[in-house]
Design a protein around this motif. Structure first.
Motif, PDB file in Angstrom:
ATOM      1  N   PRO A  74      89.676 -77.015  85.967  1.00  0.00           N
ATOM      2  CA  PRO A  74      88.992 -77.180  86.776  1.00  0.00           C
ATOM      3  C   PRO A  74      87.934 -76.868  87.214  1.00  0.00           C
ATOM      4  O   PRO A  74      88.419 -75.002  87.554  1.00  0.00           O
ATOM      5  N   ARG A  75      86.967 -76.979  87.364  1.00  0.00           N
ATOM      6  CA  ARG A  75      85.893 -76.249  88.676  1.00  0.00           C
ATOM      7  C   ARG A  75      85.441 -77.005  89.842  1.00  0.00           C
ATOM      8  O   ARG A  75      85.384 -78.038  90.112  1.00  0.00           O
ATOM      9  N   LEU A  76      85.554 -76.538  90.410  1.00  0.00           N
ATOM     10  CA  LEU A  76      84.817 -76.876  91.833  1.00  0.00           C
ATOM     11  C   LEU A  76      83.723 -75.408  92.342  1.00  0.00           C
ATOM     12  O   LEU A  76      83.832 -74.652  92.549  1.00  0.00           O
ATOM     13  N   ALA A  77      82.324 -76.647  93.266  1.00  0.00           N
ATOM     14  CA  ALA A  77      81.898 -76.249  93.832  1.00  0.00           C
ATOM     15  C   ALA A  77      81.430 -77.067  95.286  1.00  0.00           C
ATOM     16  O   ALA A  77      81.052 -77.754  95.471  1.00  0.00           O
ATOM     17  N   LEU A 102      81.486 -81.063  94.908  1.00  0.00           N
ATOM     18  CA  LEU A 102      81.988 -81.596  93.904  1.00  0.00           C
ATOM     19  C   LEU A 102      82.745 -81.159  93.204  1.00  0.00           C
ATOM     20  O   LEU A 102      83.184 -79.409  92.886  1.00  0.00           O
ATOM     21  N   LEU A 103      84.167 -81.782  92.792  1.00  0.00           N
ATOM     22  CA  LEU A 103      85.200 -80.987  91.620  1.00  0.00           C
ATOM     23  C   LEU A 103      84.896 -81.825  90.640  1.00  0.00           C
ATOM     24  O   LEU A 103      84.812 -83.081  90.206  1.00  0.00           O
ATOM     25  N   ALA A 104      84.981 -81.177  89.540  1.00  0.00           N
ATOM     26  CA  ALA A 104      85.136 -81.599  88.129  1.00  0.00           C
ATOM     27  C   ALA A 104      86.510 -81.252  87.606  1.00  0.00           C
ATOM     28  O   ALA A 104      86.876 -80.205  87.346  1.00  0.00           O
ATOM     29  N   VAL A 105      87.156 -81.959  87.157  1.00  0.00           N
ATOM     30  CA  VAL A 105      88.587 -82.273  86.146  1.00  0.00           C
ATOM     31  C   VAL A 105      88.370 -82.735  84.233  1.00  0.00           C
ATOM     32  O   VAL A 105      87.633 -83.772  84.378  1.00  0.00           O
ATOM     33  N   PRO A 113      88.678 -81.500  74.333  1.00  0.00           N
ATOM     34  CA  PRO A 113      87.837 -81.758  75.501  1.00  0.00           C
ATOM     35  C   PRO A 113      87.564 -83.258  75.509  1.00  0.00           C
ATOM     36  O   PRO A 113      86.803 -83.428  74.655  1.00  0.00           O
ATOM     37  N   ARG A 114      88.098 -84.125  76.532  1.00  0.00           N
ATOM     38  CA  ARG A 114      87.658 -85.421  75.168  1.00  0.00           C
ATOM     39  C   ARG A 114      86.641 -85.882  76.936  1.00  0.00           C
ATOM     40  O   ARG A 114      85.956 -87.480  77.130  1.00  0.00           O
ATOM     41  N   GLY A 115      86.609 -86.142  78.018  1.00  0.00           N
ATOM     42  CA  GLY A 115      86.099 -85.928  79.327  1.00  0.00           C
ATOM     43  C   GLY A 115      85.873 -85.238  80.963  1.00  0.00           C
ATOM     44  O   GLY A 115      86.902 -84.455  80.566  1.00  0.00           O
ATOM     45  N   VAL A 116      85.560 -85.756  81.759  1.00  0.00           N
ATOM     46  CA  VAL A 116      85.682 -85.542  83.022  1.00  0.00           C
ATOM     47  C   VAL A 116      85.516 -86.608  84.133  1.00  0.00           C
ATOM     48  O   VAL A 116      85.258 -87.226  83.684  1.00  0.00           O
ATOM     49  N   VAL A 117      86.628 -85.848  85.135  1.00  0.00           N
ATOM     50  CA  VAL A 117      86.819 -86.423  85.851  1.00  0.00           C
ATOM     51  C   VAL A 117      86.154 -85.818  86.974  1.00  0.00           C
ATOM     52  O   VAL A 117      86.195 -84.223  87.771  1.00  0.00           O
ATOM     53  N   TYR A 118      84.557 -86.631  88.197  1.00  0.00           N
ATOM     54  CA  TYR A 118      83.924 -85.968  89.456  1.00  0.00           C
ATOM     55  C   TYR A 118      84.808 -86.649  90.681  1.00  0.00           C
ATOM     56  O   TYR A 118      85.231 -87.935  90.701  1.00  0.00           O
ATOM     57  N   PRO A 126      86.522 -78.508 102.285  1.00  0.00           N
ATOM     58  CA  PRO A 126      87.475 -77.378 101.915  1.00  0.00           C
ATOM     59  C   PRO A 126      88.574 -79.056 100.316  1.00  0.00           C
ATOM     60  O   PRO A 126      89.155 -79.831 101.310  1.00  0.00           O
ATOM     61  N   VAL A 127      88.907 -78.240  99.394  1.00  0.00           N
ATOM     62  CA  VAL A 127      89.772 -78.513  98.728  1.00  0.00           C
ATOM     63  C   VAL A 127      91.079 -78.062  98.414  1.00  0.00           C
ATOM     64  O   VAL A 127      91.194 -77.358  98.093  1.00  0.00           O
ATOM     65  N   GLY A 128      91.944 -78.373  98.825  1.00  0.00           N
ATOM     66  CA  GLY A 128      92.974 -77.731  98.538  1.00  0.00           C
ATOM     67  C   GLY A 128      93.982 -78.651  97.551  1.00  0.00           C
ATOM     68  O   GLY A 128      93.591 -79.933  96.983  1.00  0.00           O
TER      69      GLY A 128
END
Length: 284
Positions: A74-77, A102-105, A113-118, A126-128
């Motif tokens: 996961p990546r978070l901005a 934006l959060l990308a999982v 890797p088959r795809g991404v959920v945003y 904040p994203v806990g």
């Protein structure tokens, strides 16, 4: 890559996951897509206020989602506009929607890797763990379903012969029965009706292949899908506890299905029920 039918079905899977996530998450906008040809093709969007995300295609390694796909994490901005750890190839789409956080999982299937959920919000937020958990769950749901579908496709390709085989050696017959039981277990976990029907057709062919006589069986018995699942496992010598673990059922439920199948087959033991199910063409 799957056939067009497979892709359409996978797209429907992503659409359902996005709809469920939009209902469960605190993020106001949710979108997702699967990877084809090294790029994420966004096919499902929920909660967007504009059309900026429509048709978005994200290359692997580019942008937040492309980085999540490449790194398989996961990546978070938190402040997307000023984020320095990603490329900004897709600012026109993301900022055009007004997304600030934006959060990308990534959706990872068997290490690939088959795809991404945003998930995005229109104001920095904040994203806990609690906030991110529904997105992780959605990615896991897609991953699990894709993994099952791939296994089903593999088995369909390897287990369906071009021509019926009149007789089989004992070892091949046993392998056929094990494959039949496992296919039923896989089918029971699917949500895709089309795939379940395809598996059912393959199962019928497997059962027909094992019969020595070319004519259809004279005995006509109708078992429910779960009764047949249980009988197929019992045919391999599995105990009630082992059947319950294989089919994710309670042991008492397995016993109930088994007794019902025995009654329909007019059999006093599970072994007799298996024999009669084979004569009826229900099992290989």
């Amino acid at each position: 890559m799957g056939s067009p039918v497979d892709i359409d079905s996978d797209t429907q899977l992503v659409s359902r996951a996005v709809s469920d996530l939009a209902r469960d998450t605190r993020f106001p906008v949710v979108f997702a897509g699967l990877e084809h040809g090294g790029a994420i093709h966004v096919t499902s969007i929920a909660g967007a206020r504009t059309h900026s995300l429509d048709g978005l295609v994200v290359q692997q390694g580019r942008g937040l989602g492309g980085a999540a796909l490449l790194e398989k994490r996961p990546r978070l901005a938190l402040e997307y506009r000023t984020a320095r750890s990603i490329t900004h190839d897709y600012d026109r789409a993301i900022l055009g929607e007004g997304i600030a956080t934006l959060l990308a999982v990534p959706v990872v299937v068997s290490g690939r890797p088959r795809g991404v959920v945003y998930c995005g919000s229109w104001a920095p937020a904040p994203v806990g763990d609690l906030v991110a958990r529904p997105a992780f769950r959605a990615a896991d749901t897609i991953s699990t379903e894709l993994r099952v579908r791939e296994e089903v496709q593999r088995r369909i390709a390897t287990l369906t012969p071009a021509e019926p085989i009149p007789t089989l050696p004992a070892a091949a017959q046993e392998d056929l029965r094990e494959s039949f039981a496992e296919l039923r277990s896989i089918a029971a976990s699917l949500t895709d009706d089309g795939l379940r029907q395809r598996i059912a057709a393959v199962q019928q062919r497997l059962a027909a292949i094992s019969r020595d006589e070319p004519d259809p069986p004279a005995v006509e018995v109708s078992l429910s899908p779960r009764e047949l699942d249980v009988i197929a496992c019992a045919a391999l010598g599995a105990t009630n506890a082992e059947i319950a673990a294989s089919l994710t059922l309670r042991e008492g439920t397995v016993k109930s299905y088994l007794q019902s199948a025995m009654s329909k087959l007019d059999a006093s033991t599970r072994h007799a029920a298996v024999a009669k199910a084979r004569r009826a063409g229900l099992l290989p």
